[in-house]
Scaffold this motif. Structure first.
Motif, PDB file in Angstrom:
ATOM      1  N   PHE A 147     -28.222 -70.077 -22.760  1.00  0.00           N
ATOM      2  CA  PHE A 147     -29.235 -71.127 -22.882  1.00  0.00           C
ATOM      3  C   PHE A 147     -28.683 -72.317 -23.663  1.00  0.00           C
ATOM      4  CE2 PHE A 147     -32.377 -67.441 -22.698  1.00  0.00           C
ATOM      5  CZ  PHE A 147     -32.727 -67.695 -21.375  1.00  0.00           C
ATOM      6  N   ARG A 148     -29.046 -73.511 -23.251  1.00  0.00           N
ATOM      7  CA  ARG A 148     -28.545 -74.718 -23.900  1.00  0.00           C
ATOM      8  C   ARG A 148     -28.978 -74.792 -25.362  1.00  0.00           C
ATOM      9  NH1 ARG A 148     -30.437 -77.727 -20.544  1.00  0.00           N
ATOM     10  NH2 ARG A 148     -28.628 -78.078 -19.215  1.00  0.00           N
ATOM     11  N   ASP A 149     -30.228 -74.446 -25.633  1.00  0.00           N
ATOM     12  CA  ASP A 149     -30.769 -74.613 -26.982  1.00  0.00           C
ATOM     13  C   ASP A 149     -30.945 -73.306 -27.745  1.00  0.00           C
ATOM     14  OD1 ASP A 149     -32.723 -73.649 -25.358  1.00  0.00           O
ATOM     15  OD2 ASP A 149     -34.293 -75.036 -26.002  1.00  0.00           O
ATOM     16  N   THR A 150     -30.478 -72.212 -27.178  1.00  0.00           N
ATOM     17  CA  THR A 150     -30.633 -70.900 -27.832  1.00  0.00           C
ATOM     18  C   THR A 150     -29.385 -70.061 -27.603  1.00  0.00           C
ATOM     19  OG1 THR A 150     -33.015 -70.957 -27.422  1.00  0.00           O
ATOM     20  CG2 THR A 150     -32.056 -68.845 -28.057  1.00  0.00           C
ATOM     21  N   CYS A 151     -28.596 -69.929 -28.642  1.00  0.00           N
ATOM     22  CA  CYS A 151     -27.362 -69.146 -28.530  1.00  0.00           C
ATOM     23  C   CYS A 151     -27.622 -67.651 -28.656  1.00  0.00           C
ATOM     24  CB  CYS A 151     -26.387 -69.600 -29.611  1.00  0.00           C
ATOM     25  SG  CYS A 151     -24.907 -68.582 -29.786  1.00  0.00           S
ATOM     26  N   TYR A 152     -28.619 -67.300 -29.450  1.00  0.00           N
ATOM     27  CA  TYR A 152     -28.758 -65.908 -29.881  1.00  0.00           C
ATOM     28  C   TYR A 152     -30.225 -65.497 -29.926  1.00  0.00           C
ATOM     29  CZ  TYR A 152     -28.318 -61.887 -33.090  1.00  0.00           C
ATOM     30  OH  TYR A 152     -28.382 -60.655 -33.676  1.00  0.00           O
ATOM     31  N   ALA A 205     -33.871 -49.413 -30.825  1.00  0.00           N
ATOM     32  CA  ALA A 205     -32.681 -50.200 -31.121  1.00  0.00           C
ATOM     33  C   ALA A 205     -32.979 -51.688 -31.017  1.00  0.00           C
ATOM     34  CB  ALA A 205     -31.553 -49.844 -30.147  1.00  0.00           C
ATOM     35  N   LYS A 206     -32.348 -52.451 -31.876  1.00  0.00           N
ATOM     36  CA  LYS A 206     -32.424 -53.911 -31.759  1.00  0.00           C
ATOM     37  C   LYS A 206     -31.439 -54.355 -30.688  1.00  0.00           C
ATOM     38  CE  LYS A 206     -30.617 -56.566 -34.966  1.00  0.00           C
ATOM     39  NZ  LYS A 206     -30.436 -57.285 -36.250  1.00  0.00           N
ATOM     40  N   ILE A 207     -31.927 -55.108 -29.710  1.00  0.00           N
ATOM     41  CA  ILE A 207     -31.056 -55.614 -28.653  1.00  0.00           C
ATOM     42  C   ILE A 207     -30.692 -57.049 -28.994  1.00  0.00           C
ATOM     43  CG2 ILE A 207     -30.848 -56.146 -26.196  1.00  0.00           C
ATOM     44  CD1 ILE A 207     -32.837 -53.901 -25.647  1.00  0.00           C
ATOM     45  N   CYS A 208     -29.403 -57.308 -29.095  1.00  0.00           N
ATOM     46  CA  CYS A 208     -28.892 -58.617 -29.500  1.00  0.00           C
ATOM     47  C   CYS A 208     -28.287 -59.304 -28.281  1.00  0.00           C
ATOM     48  CB  CYS A 208     -27.833 -58.463 -30.581  1.00  0.00           C
ATOM     49  SG  CYS A 208     -28.386 -57.486 -32.015  1.00  0.00           S
ATOM     50  N   LEU A 209     -28.838 -60.448 -27.918  1.00  0.00           N
ATOM     51  CA  LEU A 209     -28.376 -61.193 -26.749  1.00  0.00           C
ATOM     52  C   LEU A 209     -27.630 -62.452 -27.180  1.00  0.00           C
ATOM     53  CD1 LEU A 209     -31.378 -61.334 -24.209  1.00  0.00           C
ATOM     54  CD2 LEU A 209     -29.454 -59.740 -24.220  1.00  0.00           C
ATOM     55  N   VAL A 210     -26.410 -62.593 -26.730  1.00  0.00           N
ATOM     56  CA  VAL A 210     -25.713 -63.866 -26.805  1.00  0.00           C
ATOM     57  C   VAL A 210     -25.924 -64.529 -25.455  1.00  0.00           C
ATOM     58  CG1 VAL A 210     -23.511 -65.042 -27.137  1.00  0.00           C
ATOM     59  CG2 VAL A 210     -24.023 -62.973 -28.441  1.00  0.00           C
ATOM     60  N   THR A 211     -26.554 -65.704 -25.452  1.00  0.00           N
ATOM     61  CA  THR A 211     -27.051 -66.284 -24.208  1.00  0.00           C
ATOM     62  C   THR A 211     -26.294 -67.544 -23.790  1.00  0.00           C
ATOM     63  OG1 THR A 211     -28.671 -67.917 -24.986  1.00  0.00           O
ATOM     64  CG2 THR A 211     -29.308 -65.607 -25.133  1.00  0.00           C
ATOM     65  N   LYS A 267     -22.497 -59.276 -38.114  1.00  0.00           N
ATOM     66  CA  LYS A 267     -22.021 -60.114 -39.212  1.00  0.00           C
ATOM     67  C   LYS A 267     -21.458 -61.439 -38.699  1.00  0.00           C
ATOM     68  CE  LYS A 267     -20.963 -56.226 -42.282  1.00  0.00           C
ATOM     69  NZ  LYS A 267     -19.906 -55.517 -43.038  1.00  0.00           N
ATOM     70  N   ARG A 268     -20.956 -61.429 -37.475  1.00  0.00           N
ATOM     71  CA  ARG A 268     -20.344 -62.641 -36.943  1.00  0.00           C
ATOM     72  C   ARG A 268     -21.389 -63.703 -36.599  1.00  0.00           C
ATOM     73  NH1 ARG A 268     -15.259 -60.493 -33.325  1.00  0.00           N
ATOM     74  NH2 ARG A 268     -14.802 -58.683 -34.608  1.00  0.00           N
ATOM     75  N   LEU A 269     -22.605 -63.258 -36.338  1.00  0.00           N
ATOM     76  CA  LEU A 269     -23.658 -64.198 -35.976  1.00  0.00           C
ATOM     77  C   LEU A 269     -24.791 -64.200 -36.992  1.00  0.00           C
ATOM     78  CD1 LEU A 269     -22.271 -63.167 -33.155  1.00  0.00           C
ATOM     79  CD2 LEU A 269     -24.150 -64.438 -32.147  1.00  0.00           C
ATOM     80  N   SER A 270     -24.535 -63.673 -38.180  1.00  0.00           N
ATOM     81  CA  SER A 270     -25.590 -63.515 -39.178  1.00  0.00           C
ATOM     82  C   SER A 270     -26.136 -64.858 -39.658  1.00  0.00           C
ATOM     83  CB  SER A 270     -25.083 -62.703 -40.372  1.00  0.00           C
ATOM     84  OG  SER A 270     -23.979 -63.362 -40.986  1.00  0.00           O
ATOM     85  N   HIS A 271     -25.353 -65.925 -39.495  1.00  0.00           N
ATOM     86  CA  HIS A 271     -25.802 -67.242 -39.954  1.00  0.00           C
ATOM     87  C   HIS A 271     -26.682 -67.935 -38.919  1.00  0.00           C
ATOM     88  CE1 HIS A 271     -22.366 -68.059 -37.399  1.00  0.00           C
ATOM     89  NE2 HIS A 271     -22.755 -69.321 -37.307  1.00  0.00           N
ATOM     90  N   LEU A 272     -26.801 -67.367 -37.727  1.00  0.00           N
ATOM     91  CA  LEU A 272     -27.588 -67.989 -36.671  1.00  0.00           C
ATOM     92  C   LEU A 272     -29.045 -67.539 -36.751  1.00  0.00           C
ATOM     93  CD1 LEU A 272     -25.179 -67.631 -33.615  1.00  0.00           C
ATOM     94  CD2 LEU A 272     -25.545 -69.651 -35.036  1.00  0.00           C
ATOM     95  N   ASP A 273     -29.939 -68.444 -36.453  1.00  0.00           N
ATOM     96  CA  ASP A 273     -31.356 -68.112 -36.405  1.00  0.00           C
ATOM     97  C   ASP A 273     -31.700 -67.624 -35.008  1.00  0.00           C
ATOM     98  OD1 ASP A 273     -31.863 -68.842 -39.039  1.00  0.00           O
ATOM     99  OD2 ASP A 273     -32.136 -70.953 -38.479  1.00  0.00           O
TER     100      ASP A 273
END
Length: 227
Positions: free
Chosen positions: A176-181, A168-174, A47-53
């Motif tokens: 990367f300069r142009d890719t947070c998620y 399972a869905k693996i969720c990465l917080v990265t 839910k905390r990152l639900s707004h991110l693409d």
């Protein structure tokens, strides 16, 4: 002739015992996952990152390790993102098994099961070769042989195989300069299980929690699980 029959019999017995052990491990895995299903289903980190693409995930092998300056900048970028979303890392050992340790922590709340997670990933890669072979720029058997070794760094191909193997869905917080998620989705898109990892690009993986929920220390392996 009798000696040859004895050797053949011993070989068959060894093969059967190995298959039985693999089956027992799979049953144990299923049992543990079933026990953890409720806590995983209650995972609210998304839910905390639900707004991110999330960008479409393409499995790939590891790229070049960044130099010290780039790695430092990347780590600072990742740290700031974790603060922004009130997330905290449970630090994994930097022994080459960090991806598998982080996955084991998310699955079993114990990174010491990393060898079992690696074995399951290798089984997935071996049994469903056609799904992954096109992403590996080397002889596939050589890739499997290398990835079977403890201490060999996991990559985005093993992440996809892990997502498929464990459903399972693996969720990465990265970093990367142009890719947070990034989301690595399993073949079964109906799964509600989520595994949360941080990825310091080409350097290290850790297990992610809400800041208030991060464990104080990683638990020791339970001797009765024989992984």
């Amino acid at each position: 002739m009798a000696e040859a029959q004895r050797i053949e019999s011993a070989s068959s017995s060894s093969s059967l015992n190995s298959s039985f052990q693999d089956t027992e491990e799979d049953h144990t895995l299923a049992s543990i996952l079933a026990q953890k299903e409720n806590s995983q289903a209650d995972n609210r980190l998304g839910k905390r990152l639900s707004h991110l693409d999330s960008i479409p995930h393409t499995p790939r092998v590891n790229g070049e390790i960044p130099d010290v300056n780039d790695a430092t900048l990347d780590h600072g970028r990742l740290s700031q993102r974790l603060v922004t979303y009130d997330l905290a890392e449970l630090q994994m050992e930097g022994d080459g098994n960090c991806q598998f340790r982080a996955l084991a922590d998310q699955l079993f709340r114990n990174p010491e099961y990393h060898k079992h997670v690696r074995r399951q990933v290798i089984k997935q890669l071996k049994h469903f070769r056609k799904l992954y072979e096109g992403y590996v720029p080397m002889k596939y058997k050589s890739y499997l042989k290398k990835m079977k070794k403890s201490g060999e760094w996991g990559d985005h191909v093993t992440l996809q195989a892990a997502a498929d193997r464990f459903g399972a869905k693996i969720c990465l917080v990265t970093s990367f300069r142009d890719t947070c998620y990034i989301e690595i989705r399993p073949t079964d898109n109906n799964s509600t299980k989520e595994l949360w990892l941080s990825f310091w690009s080409e350097v290290h993986y850790n297990s992610l929690y809400a800041t208030a929920d991060v464990p104080s220390a990683a638990p020791k392996k339970k001797h009765w699980l024989f992984f």
